[in-house]
Write a protein that holds these residues in place. Structure first.
Motif, PDB file in Angstrom:
ATOM      1  N   HIS A 173      -8.268   4.088  -2.155  1.00  0.00           N
ATOM      2  CA  HIS A 173      -8.085   3.193  -3.290  1.00  0.00           C
ATOM      3  C   HIS A 173      -7.543   3.972  -4.495  1.00  0.00           C
ATOM      4  O   HIS A 173      -7.978   5.101  -4.757  1.00  0.00           O
ATOM      5  CB  HIS A 173      -9.410   2.520  -3.650  1.00  0.00           C
ATOM      6  N   GLU A 215       0.836  -1.183   0.000  1.00  0.00           N
ATOM      7  CA  GLU A 215       0.000   0.000   0.000  1.00  0.00           C
ATOM      8  C   GLU A 215       0.877   1.241   0.000  1.00  0.00           C
ATOM      9  O   GLU A 215       2.078   1.160   0.252  1.00  0.00           O
ATOM     10  CB  GLU A 215      -0.930  -0.002   1.220  1.00  0.00           C
ATOM     11  N   ALA A 262      -9.752  -0.505   3.073  1.00  0.00           N
ATOM     12  CA  ALA A 262      -8.524   0.292   3.007  1.00  0.00           C
ATOM     13  C   ALA A 262      -8.803   1.760   3.298  1.00  0.00           C
ATOM     14  O   ALA A 262      -9.939   2.231   3.200  1.00  0.00           O
ATOM     15  CB  ALA A 262      -7.879   0.146   1.621  1.00  0.00           C
ATOM     16  N   GLU A 276     -10.594  -5.873  -0.344  1.00  0.00           N
ATOM     17  CA  GLU A 276      -9.832  -4.755   0.220  1.00  0.00           C
ATOM     18  C   GLU A 276     -10.664  -3.483   0.374  1.00  0.00           C
ATOM     19  O   GLU A 276     -10.139  -2.374   0.321  1.00  0.00           O
ATOM     20  CB  GLU A 276      -8.600  -4.467  -0.651  1.00  0.00           C
ATOM     21  N   GLY A 315      -1.695   4.439   3.186  1.00  0.00           N
ATOM     22  CA  GLY A 315      -2.516   3.259   3.431  1.00  0.00           C
ATOM     23  C   GLY A 315      -3.499   2.973   2.318  1.00  0.00           C
ATOM     24  O   GLY A 315      -4.480   2.258   2.513  1.00  0.00           O
ATOM     25  N   TYR A 316      -3.232   3.488   1.109  1.00  0.00           N
ATOM     26  CA  TYR A 316      -4.114   3.264  -0.024  1.00  0.00           C
ATOM     27  C   TYR A 316      -3.746   1.958  -0.733  1.00  0.00           C
ATOM     28  O   TYR A 316      -2.569   1.648  -0.925  1.00  0.00           O
ATOM     29  CB  TYR A 316      -4.005   4.406  -1.045  1.00  0.00           C
ATOM     30  N   LYS A 317      -4.760   1.203  -1.133  1.00  0.00           N
ATOM     31  CA  LYS A 317      -4.576  -0.014  -1.908  1.00  0.00           C
ATOM     32  C   LYS A 317      -4.664   0.310  -3.396  1.00  0.00           C
ATOM     33  O   LYS A 317      -5.308   1.283  -3.800  1.00  0.00           O
ATOM     34  CB  LYS A 317      -5.641  -1.050  -1.535  1.00  0.00           C
TER      35      LYS A 317
END
Length: 286
Positions: free
Chosen positions: A144, A98, A141, A138, A102-104
């Motif tokens: 995104h 990530e 998250a 996910e 904390g972004y997927k």
């Protein structure tokens, strides 16, 4: 609430029980909507930062669009000929790791550049299925990011674009998909990108347009995406294109029954919808 539901809710630590109860109470006034589990409500709340009004709007849009755009949400057997062809042409994968926020991340690219078998509507159906699965895996998250690699795309693809399918796809992604969309990156942008954006811009909200970043090469992308999360071919350590493609394809296959089951579920019953003023989209105040 059984143990399985409690376990599911642990994925949503930012969603409090009171917010879930508020949405459950609202759902009792919406007889046209399907029954929704607590952990599903938590997903919608998380995507909307626990804002009740925004959550209601997303829930309404999610189930209404899946009902009104049936051609996009039926025949979702990943083993059927049309979707098998789409999987040969287009790659979709979840990138590992990530961002620092904390972004997927997800990444797409063409695998076959020949336009002969390029069926835009079927490819968008596959992309929608992949996004639905991404949300399932996910959705919790912090945010995104979508990366679209334009390597191999040429003017011949523009002649095969299905703008009706594109409009429905964009509407679903922007108004209904329960994710925290933060950034959209186009990699290896093509010379005719301006023409492509001219076609797509009418379907895009202004705030979504402002999320778009263009990259002619990889250098500018590295400031937004961890290098190690990128495919090996782009200097990362996530795996080769083929390995990443095969890995997510295995996930699609493993969830085939989930896709098929969703075709007859997650629908609205228009006969039970409480009439609202027509000036509001989908009859929702907001």
């Amino acid at each position: 609430m059984d143990g399985e539901q409690v376990n599911e809710l642990t994925r949503w630590p930012s969603v409090d029980r009171g917010s879930i109860e508020t949405i459950k109470q609202w759902l009792t006034t919406q007889p046209h909507l399907p029954q929704i589990e607590d952990h599903e409500i938590a997903l919608f709340l998380h995507a909307n930062y626990c804002n009740a009004e925004a959550t209601q709007r997303t829930i309404e849009n999610y189930y209404t669009l899946r009902t009104s755009h049936r051609e996009c949400f039926t025949d979702r057997d990943v083993f059927n000929d049309a979707l098998q062809t789409a999987q040969k042409i287009m790659m979709f994968t979840v990138l590992p790791g990530e961002t620092k926020e904390g972004y997927k991340m997800v990444y797409t690219r063409l695998l076959i550049t020949d336009v002969t078998e390029f069926n835009h509507a079927q490819i968008l159906k596959l992309m929608t299925m992949c996004l639905d699965l991404w949300v399932k895996l996910e959705g919790n998250a912090n945010g995104h990011i979508m990366l679209s690699d334009m390597q191999g795309m040429h003017l011949g693809h523009m002649t095969k674009l299905n703008m009706g399918a594109a409009r429905k796809h964009m509407s679903y992604v922007q108004e209904a998909l329960p994710i925290r969309l933060k950034q959209i990156h186009f990699i290896n942008v093509v010379p005719f990108m301006n023409r492509l954006m001219f076609l797509m811009r009418p379907f895009m909200r202004k705030d979504v347009q402002e999320m778009i970043n263009m990259h002619v090469g990889m250098d500018t992308l590295h400031s937004a995406v961890p290098v190690e999360s990128l495919p090996n071919e782009y200097g990362g350590t996530a795996g080769t294109f083929q390995e990443l493609h095969d890995c997510f394809k295995d996930k699609l296959y493993a969830h085939n029954n989930w896709f098929r089951g969703g075709e007859s579920q997650n629908l609205v019953d228009e006969a039970k919808r409480v009439p609202k003023p027509t000036r509001y989209m989908f009859g929702l105040f907001g």
